[in-house]
Scaffold this motif. Structure first.
Motif, PDB file in Angstrom:
ATOM      1  N   THR A   1       0.961   4.219  -2.865  1.00  0.00           N
ATOM      2  CA  THR A   1       0.824   5.638  -2.540  1.00  0.00           C
ATOM      3  C   THR A   1       2.000   6.439  -3.081  1.00  0.00           C
ATOM      4  O   THR A   1       1.828   7.519  -3.645  1.00  0.00           O
TER       5      THR A   1
ATOM      6  N   GLN B   1       2.010   7.181  -6.843  1.00  0.00           N
ATOM      7  CA  GLN B   1       1.082   8.209  -7.313  1.00  0.00           C
ATOM      8  C   GLN B   1       1.628   9.619  -7.152  1.00  0.00           C
ATOM      9  O   GLN B   1       1.086  10.558  -7.715  1.00  0.00           O
ATOM     10  N   GLN B   2       2.702   9.775  -6.378  1.00  0.00           N
ATOM     11  CA  GLN B   2       3.263  11.103  -6.133  1.00  0.00           C
ATOM     12  C   GLN B   2       3.933  11.644  -7.394  1.00  0.00           C
ATOM     13  O   GLN B   2       4.445  10.897  -8.207  1.00  0.00           O
TER      14      GLN B   2
ATOM     15  N   SER C   1       0.834  -1.210   0.000  1.00  0.00           N
ATOM     16  CA  SER C   1       0.000   0.000   0.000  1.00  0.00           C
ATOM     17  C   SER C   1       0.866   1.257   0.000  1.00  0.00           C
ATOM     18  O   SER C   1       0.536   2.245  -0.656  1.00  0.00           O
ATOM     19  N   ARG C   2       2.014   1.221   0.679  1.00  0.00           N
ATOM     20  CA  ARG C   2       2.900   2.385   0.678  1.00  0.00           C
ATOM     21  C   ARG C   2       3.554   2.578  -0.688  1.00  0.00           C
ATOM     22  O   ARG C   2       3.767   3.712  -1.126  1.00  0.00           O
TER      23      ARG C   2
END
Length: 142
Positions: free
Chosen positions: A93, A96-97, A89-90
């Motif tokens: 995330t 997507q940055q 999950s990290r």
């Protein structure tokens, strides 16, 4: 004499130069054919490097993500222990940055490559593009 018709009792002492001449002629022909091809030039336009980067447009390389893999399979995200599910999950995330932070993957000397490969596949599966491996030099005497 080499061309005498009688029985000669010893071996022939003259050098046979026919194979040497054959090889030299073949090389001469090869060089005659390839020499005009070597003089043909192709113009290649190389990109120019921008050595002075504007800090506003430079990619953010100051905060890379460091994932450490221990021998027993424990995973650490920036020195914080995480599970594989949390790691996935990290990664999603972080992928997507904009701009995407680089990922530095570090393992122990005794960590199996299979475990590091699994973490790399998880990261790439979640969309991480810049995956690097951290290695340190061995100190002499150890």
């Amino acid at each position: 004499m080499a061309f005498s018709s009688g029985n000669s009792s010893g071996p022939m002492a003259d050098i046979n130069v026919t194979p040497l001449v054959d090889v030299m002629l073949v090389l001469l022909i090869i060089f005659i054919i390839t020499a005009p091809l070597m003089s043909h030039k192709v113009k290649v336009e190389l990109p120019e490097a921008n050595l002075i980067q504007n800090p506003d447009t430079a990619p953010d390389r100051k905060n890379p993500i460091t994932v450490a893999v221990k021998e027993d399979g424990k995973l650490y995200w920036n020195d914080e222990e995480v599970s594989k599910e949390t790691l996935e999950s990290r990664f999603a995330t972080a992928a997507q940055q904009t701009p995407q932070p680089p990922l530095n993957l570090r393992g122990d000397k005794t960590t199996k490559m299979k475990v590091i490969n699994e973490v790399t596949k998880i990261a790439q599966g979640q969309g991480m593009l810049d995956v690097g491996f951290v290695a340190t030099k061995d100190k002499q005497g150890q």
